[in-house]
Design a protein around this motif. Structure first.
Motif, short mmCIF file in Angstrom:
data_model
loop_
_atom_site.label_atom_id
_atom_site.label_comp_id
_atom_site.label_asym_id
_atom_site.label_seq_id
_atom_site.Cartn_x
_atom_site.Cartn_y
_atom_site.Cartn_z
N THR A 22 2.52 -8.03 -4.61
CA THR A 22 2.26 -7.30 -3.37
C THR A 22 2.41 -5.78 -3.51
O THR A 22 1.71 -5.05 -2.81
CB THR A 22 3.16 -7.81 -2.23
N PRO A 23 3.27 -5.26 -4.40
CA PRO A 23 3.32 -3.79 -4.53
C PRO A 23 1.97 -3.18 -4.93
O PRO A 23 1.63 -2.08 -4.50
CB PRO A 23 4.38 -3.56 -5.61
N GLN A 73 -0.05 -2.98 -1.76
CA GLN A 73 0.46 -1.94 -0.86
C GLN A 73 0.07 -0.55 -1.34
O GLN A 73 -0.27 0.32 -0.54
CB GLN A 73 1.98 -2.07 -0.75
N ARG A 74 0.09 -0.36 -2.64
CA ARG A 74 -0.23 0.96 -3.17
C ARG A 74 -1.67 1.36 -2.88
O ARG A 74 -1.95 2.44 -2.38
CB ARG A 74 0.03 1.01 -4.68
N ASN A 98 -3.69 0.00 -0.64
CA ASN A 98 -3.92 0.01 0.80
C ASN A 98 -3.44 1.31 1.43
O ASN A 98 -4.03 1.79 2.39
CB ASN A 98 -3.23 -1.18 1.47
N GLY A 99 -2.37 1.88 0.88
CA GLY A 99 -1.81 3.11 1.44
C GLY A 99 -2.71 4.32 1.31
O GLY A 99 -2.53 5.31 2.02
N LEU A 149 -0.56 -11.22 2.80
CA LEU A 149 -0.46 -9.77 2.97
C LEU A 149 -1.85 -9.15 3.00
O LEU A 149 -2.13 -8.28 3.84
CB LEU A 149 0.38 -9.14 1.86
N LEU A 189 -3.50 -6.85 5.98
CA LEU A 189 -3.94 -5.49 5.71
C LEU A 189 -5.46 -5.34 5.73
O LEU A 189 -5.97 -4.24 5.47
CB LEU A 189 -3.39 -5.02 4.36
#
Length: 196
Positions: free
Chosen positions: A124-125, A128-129, A131-132, A158, A162
């Motif tokens: 997931t990191p 997240q990276r 997506n940010g 996730l 997102l």
């Protein structure tokens, strides 16, 4: 002095006007030959791109940077304009940018595993990276993480939250080895924006 040189050259060209005709004809023929060769090269590039296929063993054997170029080439094969590899230091989580034939902007994070599905799972990191930054920095309509490996169990829920897309080893094999574009293989691809 310069005016005298210019006057001498012009006088000589007027006296030898046929040289201008020969040079003009040579320029026209040369331009036509160059244009024809350029057109042939572009046509051949299109044929080559449309025939592009990768098997999973080929993709597994690539260096991670070459994997990014392979993903870019597959997007080009499928008709994406301006597809380019941008991964590297300071890429803000994006490895490939592309615009599909319907005008949607794709931001793709590539996760290559040397051992394929036997390698470590994408977690997931990584989602997240990308997506940010994908929508804010690159104006992404579609955010995608693609791997020749597998995703950890929490990745799918996730990604759904997102509004991201995941292409695992199975999806990659179908896409890279066949002729269908990726947007036909992924669920819930957004429609193009109306203002585009």
């Amino acid at each position: 002095m310069a005016a005298a040189v210019v006057w001498a050259v012009l006088s000589w060209l007027v006296a030898n006007w046929w040289i201008l005709i020969v040079l003009g004809a040579a320029a026209i023929v040369g331009g036509a030959v160059w244009g024809h060769r350029l057109q042939q090269r572009r046509a051949w590039d299109r044929v080559r791109q449309q025939a592009l296929r990768y098997g999973l063993p080929q993709l597994d054997a690539l260096h991670h940077r070459d994997f990014e170029y392979a993903i870019r080439d597959l997007m080009l094969r499928d008709g994406c304009t301006g597809a380019r590899q941008i991964g590297g230091a300071g890429d803000n989580g994006a490895d490939v940018l592309a615009t599909d034939p319907l005008g949607r902007t794709w931001v793709i994070q590539c996760k290559h595993r040397r051992d394929g599905d036997r390698g470590s799972a994408v977690g997931t990191p990584d989602l997240q990276r990308v997506n940010g930054t994908a929508r804010q920095l690159y104006g992404a309509d579609i955010v995608l993480v693609v791997t020749n490996g597998q995703f950890s169990t929490p990745c799918a829920p996730l990604a759904a939250q997102l509004h991201m897309h995941l292409a695992d080893r199975r999806t990659l094999a179908t896409w890279a080895g066949g002729g269908r574009p990726l947007w036909e293989l992924l669920p819930k691809i957004p429609a193009p924006r109306r203002n585009r």
